[in-house]
Design a protein around this motif. Structure first.
Motif, PDB file in Angstrom:
ATOM      1  N   GLU A 150     -31.512  17.898  -9.830  1.00 49.24           N
ATOM      2  CA  GLU A 150     -32.085  16.854  -8.984  1.00 49.24           C
ATOM      3  C   GLU A 150     -33.373  16.318  -9.604  1.00 49.24           C
ATOM      4  O   GLU A 150     -33.937  16.904 -10.531  1.00 49.24           O
ATOM      5  N   SER A 151     -33.833  15.196  -9.083  1.00 52.68           N
ATOM      6  CA  SER A 151     -35.036  14.540  -9.603  1.00 52.68           C
ATOM      7  C   SER A 151     -36.261  15.034  -8.861  1.00 52.68           C
ATOM      8  O   SER A 151     -36.224  15.292  -7.652  1.00 52.68           O
TER       9      SER A 151
ATOM     10  N   ASP B 111     -34.683  12.133   1.054  1.00 49.10           N
ATOM     11  CA  ASP B 111     -33.833  11.121   0.432  1.00 49.10           C
ATOM     12  C   ASP B 111     -34.669   9.893   0.111  1.00 49.10           C
ATOM     13  O   ASP B 111     -35.571   9.528   0.871  1.00 49.10           O
TER      14      ASP B 111
ATOM     15  N   ARG C 134     -34.494   5.938  -2.410  1.00 43.05           N
ATOM     16  CA  ARG C 134     -33.725   5.046  -3.275  1.00 43.05           C
ATOM     17  C   ARG C 134     -34.331   5.147  -4.670  1.00 43.05           C
ATOM     18  O   ARG C 134     -35.544   5.062  -4.842  1.00 43.05           O
TER      19      ARG C 134
ATOM     20  N   PHE D 170     -29.501   3.450  -6.041  1.00 41.81           N
ATOM     21  CA  PHE D 170     -28.692   4.298  -5.182  1.00 41.81           C
ATOM     22  C   PHE D 170     -29.611   5.260  -4.449  1.00 41.81           C
ATOM     23  O   PHE D 170     -30.759   5.492  -4.852  1.00 41.81           O
TER      24      PHE D 170
ATOM     25  N   THR E  71     -30.573   9.013  -3.261  1.00 36.49           N
ATOM     26  CA  THR E  71     -30.394  10.368  -3.780  1.00 36.49           C
ATOM     27  C   THR E  71     -31.487  11.272  -3.217  1.00 36.49           C
ATOM     28  O   THR E  71     -32.502  10.801  -2.701  1.00 36.49           O
ATOM     29  N   ARG E  72     -31.287  12.562  -3.338  1.00 33.41           N
ATOM     30  CA  ARG E  72     -32.296  13.529  -2.919  1.00 33.41           C
ATOM     31  C   ARG E  72     -33.377  13.613  -3.993  1.00 33.41           C
ATOM     32  O   ARG E  72     -33.074  13.577  -5.186  1.00 33.41           O
TER      33      ARG E  72
ATOM     34  N   ILE F 165     -27.990  14.521 -11.457  1.00 36.85           N
ATOM     35  CA  ILE F 165     -27.299  13.878 -10.335  1.00 36.85           C
ATOM     36  C   ILE F 165     -27.604  12.388 -10.327  1.00 36.85           C
ATOM     37  O   ILE F 165     -26.705  11.556 -10.170  1.00 36.85           O
ATOM     38  N   ALA F 166     -28.875  12.024 -10.511  1.00 31.66           N
ATOM     39  CA  ALA F 166     -29.248  10.606 -10.548  1.00 31.66           C
ATOM     40  C   ALA F 166     -28.622   9.902 -11.746  1.00 31.66           C
ATOM     41  O   ALA F 166     -28.101   8.794 -11.619  1.00 31.66           O
TER      42      ALA F 166
ATOM     43  N   SER G 284     -24.915   9.497 -11.076  1.00 31.37           N
ATOM     44  CA  SER G 284     -24.690   8.539  -9.987  1.00 31.37           C
ATOM     45  C   SER G 284     -24.774   7.110 -10.488  1.00 31.37           C
ATOM     46  O   SER G 284     -24.084   6.221  -9.995  1.00 31.37           O
TER      47      SER G 284
END
Length: 124
Positions: free
Chosen positions: A31-32, A66, A68, A76, A78-79, A94-95, A98
């Motif tokens: 994740e970011s 969450d 954008r 998009f 994302t978390r 994930i980013a 996506s």
């Protein structure tokens, strides 16, 4: 391999308030991560906490929410992880996936996938 950075805009899903920074592309991160002070400045508040394993093997609990995320003409929801203030923002896999990007380690760049991969559906 060197370090790859990409300009990313993170926005509040409700108000649209945003900030832009150069994010480190980290293929080892799922994740970011964004400095918590930047997220709070644009009105993003934590919604829960999660435990993550760090690169050194330790585990640490972080707040998440969450948001954008926008980069290279794609955006998009994302978390995002509320990282330590002053830390370098990280763009996780994930980013990247996506948005349809892969990391080219040889050229230290991001490249767009020609198509999004889908798993074969089992037939009956």
């Amino acid at each position: 391999m060197g370090l790859t950075h990409v300009p990313v805009t993170v926005s509040n899903l409700v108000t649209g308030d945003s900030f832009t920074a150069d994010f480190l592309v980290d293929t080892g991160a799922t994740e970011s991560m964004v400095p918590a002070s930047e997220l709070k400045r644009i009105g993003i508040e934590p919604v829960s906490k999660r435990v993550y394993q760090l690169a050194n093997g330790r585990t640490e609990e972080f707040e998440v929410a969450d948001a954008r995320v926008s980069f290279w003409d794609d955006r998009f929801a994302t978390r995002v992880i509320f990282g330590p203030d002053g830390s370098e923002p990280i763009l996780g896999m994930i980013a990247l996936e996506s948005a349809g990007f892969m990391v080219d380690p040889k050229n230290q760049t991001l490249t767009r996938m020609e198509a999004f991969p889908l798993k074969a559906v089992a037939s009956r």
